[in-house]
Every structure is written in C-alpha cells, then in structure tokens.
Design a protein around this motif. Structure first.
Motif, short mmCIF file in Angstrom:
data_model
loop_
_atom_site.label_atom_id
_atom_site.label_comp_id
_atom_site.label_asym_id
_atom_site.label_seq_id
_atom_site.Cartn_x
_atom_site.Cartn_y
_atom_site.Cartn_z
N ASP A 126 37.37 54.49 38.62
CA ASP A 126 36.69 53.49 39.45
C ASP A 126 37.03 52.11 38.88
O ASP A 126 36.83 51.87 37.68
CB ASP A 126 35.18 53.76 39.35
N ILE A 127 37.56 51.23 39.71
CA ILE A 127 37.99 49.93 39.19
C ILE A 127 37.15 48.79 39.75
O ILE A 127 37.59 47.63 39.82
CB ILE A 127 39.48 49.68 39.49
N ASN A 149 36.40 41.07 39.30
CA ASN A 149 36.93 40.00 38.47
C ASN A 149 38.41 39.77 38.71
O ASN A 149 39.15 39.35 37.82
CB ASN A 149 36.70 40.34 36.99
N ILE A 150 38.83 40.05 39.95
CA ILE A 150 40.24 40.04 40.30
C ILE A 150 40.92 38.72 39.92
O ILE A 150 42.08 38.71 39.49
CB ILE A 150 40.43 40.36 41.81
N ASP A 151 40.21 37.60 40.03
CA ASP A 151 40.81 36.30 39.71
C ASP A 151 41.18 36.19 38.23
O ASP A 151 42.00 35.36 37.85
CB ASP A 151 39.85 35.17 40.09
N ASP A 155 38.21 33.85 30.44
CA ASP A 155 38.60 34.11 31.81
C ASP A 155 39.87 34.93 31.95
O ASP A 155 40.47 34.97 33.03
CB ASP A 155 38.77 32.77 32.56
N SER A 156 40.28 35.56 30.86
CA SER A 156 41.49 36.38 30.93
C SER A 156 41.13 37.85 30.74
O SER A 156 40.44 38.21 29.80
CB SER A 156 42.47 35.97 29.82
N THR A 211 41.91 50.78 29.90
CA THR A 211 41.03 49.95 29.08
C THR A 211 41.25 48.49 29.42
O THR A 211 42.39 48.02 29.41
CB THR A 211 41.33 50.16 27.58
N ALA A 212 40.16 47.79 29.71
CA ALA A 212 40.27 46.36 29.96
C ALA A 212 39.97 45.60 28.67
O ALA A 212 39.12 46.00 27.88
CB ALA A 212 39.29 45.96 31.05
N PHE A 213 40.71 44.51 28.44
CA PHE A 213 40.45 43.58 27.34
C PHE A 213 40.14 42.24 27.99
O PHE A 213 40.88 41.78 28.85
CB PHE A 213 41.68 43.45 26.44
#
Lengths: 559, 559
Positions: free
Chosen positions: B59-60, B66-68, B34-35, B28-30
């Motif tokens: 799948d990422i 948004n790797i940065d 920009d974080s 899960t992404a939060f």
C-alpha cells in the motif's frame, strides 16, 4: 489379472495396498494359498489440492472380495500412518487385530471412539512371541522408533520368510525398554530370509541416527540455561519417550509439568496405564494449578510442534488459548523437526511466539525415529535377504534404499520397487510382479467416506481460485418467455461494492443474450444455460482476467 | 500520529512500508524534511490462505499523499521481492528510478510489458557513483548476491549516513565482476555511520556463506560423473552467475546448451545484451536442434527448481512439455534449495522424475545468496553504526540479527526491530519510533488490484473447504406465496449421484419451513433467507458434519 494367477498355490504373494507412492497409508497384504494377513492399516493426510478433505484411507476392495481368507491385521506400531484407517476398515471387515501392548492401547482408544471396541477381536502380542494365522506364522521382534513398543515382523510362510521392519531406528540406549533385538534379526537371517521389507524414510541420509537419549541431554542443558523462564516444550503427541525425558529433566529442576493438547493427554494417559512412562509423584499438575507455582518452576508440554492451526501451541501463539498466554520470560522449545510440507506453518508460529517476546529454540532438540543409511546397511547385513523390497517412503526414498541394497551386493533383479496394487509372487526360485489388485485413496470428509471424488475436488479448486457467479432467471414453461431475472450474485469472486458496475453490465449483457436466444426460438434449458455461461465467462475474463465458476439456474414459473 | 511529528525538520525518518513481517515486498521510505526517497519496491507471493491471488503489493498511500516530496525509487537489485511491485506502483506514482545496469535491464523489460517504459524516467548508476535526490545523496556500493549487479546503498542526509546492504553475501571469488567493496564499507564506516540496515535472511545460520564458485566445481565433477547422460539443470531464472557456470562446465565437456523457461530466457537475453554473461560461440542451441546431437552432448538449463507447477521442469516431469521427455539416461540436477513453503512441491517433482527413470541430484549443488552470521559480523565491524536496524526477513531472522548486533556491542536500546509503517526518527542524539503511516498488503488477482479483500478471501476459503449449496425459490410479491422452488443445487459439496436422497430430503425440509414461515406471515426476504440458511445448515451438519456455504436466492415473480 486372472483369478488363476492370484490363486497360484505354491508361492507367496506380497501385495502392497498403499504407502509406496506417499508417506502414510501403509497397508500390505501377504497371501499364501487361502491365507491372507494384512500388515498395518494406516491413513494418510490430504495433499494440498485435496481441499476440505480430513483424511485419506486405502481402498480395501481386494480384502473385501477375499474376506473368507483374511486372518487378521498385524500392526507394527501405533502411529496414524499405520493404524489410522483401522476404524474405517473394520466397519467393512471385521477381522482380529494383533499388536504389541502400547500399540493395542492406542488402537483400543480409537475403536472406542468409533463404537467398535466390543465387536473387534484383539490380541496383545509380546516381543519374541509368534502367532499362527492360517498358513502364516508371524513373530514380533523388538525395534526402536519414535513411539514405544514398535515391532518388526518375521512372517513365516511355506514359501519362505519375510522380514518386515516396520518403521524403525537402531537405538543402543533407548529411553524405555531394550534396544532393537539385533540378535534375533541375525538368527532369523542365518536361517535364511526370502525378502526384507525395510523402512526407507531416511535412506537418503548418510550415517547413523542418534539415540533418543541425546535429546535428554540437550533438554538438560537447555533447562539449565533458561532456569529463570517458564518453559514450554512442543513435541509429537505420540512420542512417549520424548515426554518421559522432558518430565525427567523437569523433575530434576524441581519444575511441575502440565501436559496440554487433547491427543497428547490421551496417549500419555494410555502409556501411564500400561506403565510405558514413569511419572514421578507430584510432578504432573492440572493446568489450573499453574498459577500456584512460580513461572520458572513450571513446564508445559504441548502438541502443535508441526504448526497445526488447531493445536494447543498455535492457540497459545495467537492468544486464543483459554488458559495460557505467551509473553516475555517464556522459553518455547520445539523438540521436533518440521515434517515436509509443514515448514511454513512452523515458521509462522516461531515468528508469532517471538513477537510475543518468547525465546524460541528450534534447533538440535530432536532426533529422527527412522534408520539412516548405515543403520539400514546393518539390518541388511544381519538379515541377508534374497530379495529386497524397500517400503515406507516416497519414491525418492525407495530409490535411495534400492541403491543401498545394490551396493551391498543384492543383484539388481532381486530389488523390487513396487507400486501399490502390485502382486509380487515369490519363492526361493523366482520373484516377479504378476498382475494387480484394485487400490486407491478414499477421501474422508466429515462423516462422508468416499463421497468426495474428483469432480467435487475439482469444483472446490475452481471455487477456491476465483469464486462463483450465479445467474438466476425464470422462464415460463408454456410461453417460453423470460419471467424474472436474470439476476447475478457472486461469492468469492470480487467484493460487491467494488463490482457494482461489472455486475450491472454483465446482467444487461445476459438479458440481451437471453432475449435474443428466446426470440430465435431456443427453449432448450441446457442450450440457454450454455449461452449464458459463454457470454458471461467471456465478459468476465475480458474485464478481470479471472475465471469464476459460472452457474446458471433456471426457475420454471410453472412448477 | 500528528502531521507535526512527521514533519519534524531536523531528523531523518526511516519508514519501512513492507518487508518486515514477511519475505518479500521490500520497500522503505527515507524522509528528510521535504525530500523522500524510496529504496526498493518489491512484491510478495501470496500466502497459502490467499486463495486465487496472484501476487501481493504494498500500500503506497503514504507516498501518494506526499507525492510532491518523492524524489525517486532507488533499487538495490533485480529480484521480484525488490522490483516486482514497480509496474503497479508507477501507475499511481510517476517518479524516476535509479539502479545499476542489470537491475535496470530487468526493470525495463517489466515496464515494457506493462506499457510503462516510455513514460518512466530512469537512470543507470555505476558502483561508486552517487546521485543527488533532494536533500539526500545516495551512493551505490558493489556487493555480491545471487543476481549480478546487486548494490548496497550509502544514504547521506544532513542528519547522518545510513548504510543499507540490500540483499547481499560476501563472495571473495565471485563468478562475474568484483567482490563486495569491503574497502568502501570501511571508509564510510570510518567517517561515521548513523544506522546500518542489514540483510537478515541467513542471520540464524552460523559461519560464512560459501562462494558461488564452489558450485562451479561441484558441477564440473557431476558432469564428469554423468558423462553418458543428457543433463538437465534446474535453477533460479535470475541467477545469471549460476547459468554462466553451467554453461562453462557444459562447454568444457563439449556439450550444447538449451535454455528453457520463459523467465530464464528473458533474463539471460538481457544479461547477454549487457555483457553480464559470456556465452562461448556455438554453445547455445535452439530446443529444436537437440535431436541433432547425441544426448550426452547436451545440457538443458531450466526453470522450475522450486516445483512451480507451470514451470518448464514440472511440465517435463509430468510429460506435458511439448519438446522434452524425461527418461532413463537423463540426469536432473537441482542447483537450488527449496524456498520455505516449496518443499513438498519440490519433493513431488523429484519423485516424478525418478519414476520416469531419471537420476536426480538435489544436494550440495547450491550456495545461498545471503550473508551468514560471520559475514554479518564483518559488515557491522566495518561500518560500526550507531544504530542497528535489521531488515529483509521474517521476525525470527530480524531477532537473530539483533542478537548478533548486541553481541557486537551495540547497546540494546540502539537496536530497532521495526514494524511496517513505523516512522523511526533519528539523528546523532536519539532514535525513536514516532508514529505510523498507513501500510498494508494489496492483493492482485488477474487484472484486479485491491478488489479482492478479506470478505472475498474468506468466502473462497469457505467454498474451498466444503463447497456451496444454493437454494432458489420464487415468491410472489403481491400474494406472498411460494411460486416456485425451492430447488437445491450444489457445487464442491458432494457428488450429485451420491447425494440424491440428501438433497431430496433437504428440499422437502426447506419447503416445509418456507410454507410454515409464510403461513405465519413472515414476508421479509432477509428473514426468509435466514430461516432457510439455518434449517439447511443444521440438517447438512447433522447428516455430513460439513458446513458448505448456504446461499438462498429469492426470485420475485412480479419483477
């Protein structure tokens, strides 16, 4: 074993030919001198590793070799694991069938589908009635089970009496007909019983099995609770009593009922003709009439409670049913419990139904059709057999029942856990396994009976795992030169576009190996094939850590 | 969705990228401005229809794009469905990992195997400690679970606090360490929690989950009861507390212990180094020393409690273990419960073990690692979230938890059952799903990651069902004449000797069709292939009711 031993004149032989290593494929021969009778003739469903197989039937070589002695099939009840192999076996072995009314109705439907109805002799037997089959007399005793008209058998032979319970439960308040005939079990027991062959399915479960009627009460309160929903109830096609109870509850609530799913429609049809089910007038409607009633005045009874992918419920859940769509406002009741192995398929359907917005109920709307430990103790105590031969179940269940038998005082050496093919010879003085008859599982795939064996299954597993890579090349028979190819194609290995370079490089590699082999004067086709196999399988393993089936094909251009 | 919406500045975004449609693959992404932080990175095991697939990873794409912004992975505990995809994902995305001690130990072992240990930044976090990750602060809270060192997370963002339980249970008397930090849940709850993401696995089960310690008591009495047996206990490799308890009981009885099974040996090794398990001196012995002790003074702890065919227990049961043979006098204890889908594999092993004469115990020697309904209510009542977002489980489990949340008074519109890829935007004023990010399941087969897709799987299923029939023939490109073949070979279709005539007749048929097509001037290879496919598949269906894959291959003899 020697012919002499099988022919032993004064003892009874019990020869299970299936059903002891697995659930299903129940078939047991009883022999006394020149008389053989066969109890049940079931199929089993394929294990997970039997890829592509439709069903599995017993090997009946022993019966074929003794065809002159076989007096008939005596069938305990109408479940597939007790009757399903009949059409296949009757093709080879035209002997009469004996069964109770509903059981025979279901068998006849099967025989008709296989074009065997006319040429098969059949006799419907009533409970309490006996039939004479050579040196045997077989009495049908009423029991209860998850299908109507289930029977236990008392098998009388000059060497003694065997009681075979079939699949059974003890239901003091059955939905249809009378409770299990415990008095008759007692009477026969009192006269002396050599051996009891008792259903082991639930022998690991303590306590008693609840009455089928308790499900009716659960349905009543669920219908009340969901009075604003359309209700869909999934259950086993052959559980006529369950369908009866769903219909009763629906009728009480003024709901119309649709029966959906081919196998259920056909069994309910048979049961209605034989008056094993009583459907109130104007309750059943056709599926096309559903639209004429408010949704909460309808009930759909359907197959698919085991998550079977082709069954009606599964098609409804995945939007593939032509007439019924599941959505908000639907309540789906699973009046069933997943059979071991089906848990995941059932859970997938529950998820799908809930995602469509349905309310799904899957707990406490089912009772088992098999006797639990206390019920089994009751039967043992009524029958008081000298020998105990647990049947029906996997090895763990047979062990569980043998422990019960020992607890009840049957000496360890009188408890027999048999293996399919064992010939158990017994009389009042002794019982002993004396040799083996040939047995086995014959795989049915489409129209083919027995033409898929271990080689084919192993190939299917190999293909399923990593696919196939085919290498074709042409060799001129005269000159021994490579005339075309090699060209490589694959299926189920890796998606072509992803593997262009892999396949190109492999082709180059095979080409080089072939040229070098032919230069060395290796013309033997098998050798060339092996060279190609080795180089290609090494290369692919190194690059992918996969082992597809490698299949070199050589075309002679001089054909 | 438009870029603009994703970039909404003042709200928190919660983006589950897996784990909601299946057991496993939790990630899960939060995101806040920009974080981005990512909670867990698990794999799932292939479904039955994913033939030949080893494992499945998420799948990422969204994270790569948004790797940065990605500040790191925050891991709740060391089970495969929460850490298993890390090595694959870290190949693509080199960001730091935060986890508790044992969790990190297990991750490091994995990274080492994949050659990733050196290049991955890692930080071990203590319970109660917080880490700052961009605009987020993440606090690790102690919980209990079927693996030591499991953590819940308090995720603080300018838009509010989210509590994520991870997988958890409430154990007042854990074997190792302290009980779940309920006080801290209460404290955080008191300050105000925006959303609770709570484990749903057992949300269908009423009551409380029993303490791990109860298993220890069960083991004590089983060991006493079977004091004359060698004892083999199968359990989950990662359940360090369970292994601890088995060792404790063994030690009390003066038994020596062997740990068997690669994954268990490695986890126990890690746990020992980190002092998460305390093994009394002179208790563990090497498998080769077994022979130096009386059998009833030994215990073997092994993997394979789920019936996995390659695990140690399965090899023992089928006589394929090099050092341990099962027989009479052995007691085998399953300290586990079959995970849905494994029931049949487990039952097969139980049968095999009993056939070898072992006493097999498989009931009541296990407790779940997940919170039941009353435990879930406790957490909700301590945390008092504004929004409820059930996680971890199939849809049916998420629904069950959402019903609990509603019962506890959380308004229906504040309960979110999300789908993987959903972007839930929330703050104190509102919460709403606003669009989607790309998600999916990537199949890993051998070394191939993502190169087996639907086409390949469909082919494998087709091959598995009925095998393959290959027709090769040569055509002269200039003259358009048939120069060789057709010749037909098959694999997984039917055993060759059984089908000689079938294949001969089919060859004749294909020959006639080809000649007639070529006579008509049909030279197009695809047309010719389709003609061959049609005639052959019709013929085979008519004769066998099977549908093998038909694969025509044309060799140009003018290559």
């Amino acid at each position: 074993m020697s012919k002499k031993k099988i022919e032993n004149a004064s003892k009874l032989q019990i020869i299970p030919m299936g059903g002891l290593e697995q659930i299903g494929m129940n078939i047991t021969a009883f022999r006394y001198e020149d008389s053989i009778i066969v109890v049940d003739c079931g199929l089993s469903f394929p294990d997970d590793d039997m890829l592509g197989i439709d069903l599995v039937i017993p090997d009946i070589t022993y019966l074929q070799e003794n065809i002159d002695k076989v007096k008939g099939f005596v069938i305990t009840h109408g479940h597939e694991d007790h009757i399903g192999a009949l059409p296949y076996v009757l093709h080879e072995l035209n002997v009469p069938i004996y069964a109770t009314r509903l059981t025979m109705g279901i068998i006849e439907h099967k025989l008709e589908e296989h074009g065997l109805l006319k040429k098969t002799r059949r006799k419907v037997v009533k409970f309490g009635q006996s039939i004479n089959l050579g040196q045997f007399r077989v009495e049908f005793i009423r029991t209860n089970h998850s299908i109507v008209d289930a029977a236990a058998l008392a098998i009388y032979s000059p060497a003694g009496t065997v009681v075979h319970t079939g699949d059974f439960k003890v239901d003091y308040t059955p939905v249809f007909g009378d409770p299990i005939d415990l008095q008759r079990f007692a009477e026969i027991g009192k006269k002396g019983v050599l051996a009891l062959m008792c259903d082991s399915t639930n022998a690991e479960r303590p306590g008693f099995t609840a009455s089928e009627k308790t499900v009716g009460r659960a349905l009543d309160s669920l219908f009340e609770e969901h009075e604003n929903s359309r209700i869909i109830v999934a259950t086993f096609a052959s559980n006529v009593d369950r369908v009866q109870q769903i219909i009763n509850t629906a009728h009480k609530c003024g709901r119309k009922v649709v029966v959906e799913g081919r196998s259920m429609v056909s069994i309910i049809d048979i049961a209605q003709k034989l008056e094993c089910i009583k459907i109130p007038e104007n309750t059943l409607i056709d599926i096309d009439q559903l639209k004429n009633y408010p949704e909460n005045k309808t009930v759909i009874i359907t197959t698919g409670s085991q998550g079977e992918s082709m069954a009606a419920l599964s098609r409804m859940a995945s939007n593939q049913h032509r007439k019924i769509t599941i959505g908000k406002g639907d309540t789906v009741i699973f009046s069933s419990h997943p059979i071991p192995g089906n848990e995941k398929a059932v859970t997938n359907i529950i998820n799908e139904l809930q995602m469509k917005g349905a309310d799904v109920i899957f707990q406490d709307v089912h009772v088992s059709g098999h006797a639990c430990q206390e019920d089994i103790k009751l039967i043992y105590t009524l029958v008081k057999p000298k020998y105990a031969i647990p049947v029906h179940g996997e090895y763990r269940h047979l062990i569980a029942q043998s422990n019960i038998a020992k607890d009840l005082g049957i000496p360890k050496e009188n408890v027999f856990i048999l293996t399919s093919g064992d010939v158990l010879e017994l009389d009042e003085n002794s019982a002993k396994v004396k040799g083996k008859v040939p047995v086995g599982a014959i795989l049915v795939d489409g129209l083919g009976v027995g033409d898929v064996g271990n080689v084919v299954l192993r190939d299917r597993q190999h293909l399923a795992e990593d696919g196939i890579v085919i290498v074709v090349f042409g060799i001129d028979q005269e000159s021994g030169q490579l005339t075309s190819g090699p060209s490589i194609v694959s299926r189920g290995f890796v998606y072509v576009r992803e593997s262009d370079k892999l396949i190109d490089d492999a082709t180059d590699l095979v080409y080089d190996e072939l040229i070098s082999a032919l230069d060395k004067g290796i013309y033997d086709w098998n050798k060339l094939k092996n060279i190609v196999k080795d180089v290609l399988s090494d290369y692919i393993w190194k690059k992918t850590k996969r082992r597809p089936m490698i299949m070199p094909i050589i075309m002679s251009t001089n054909d």
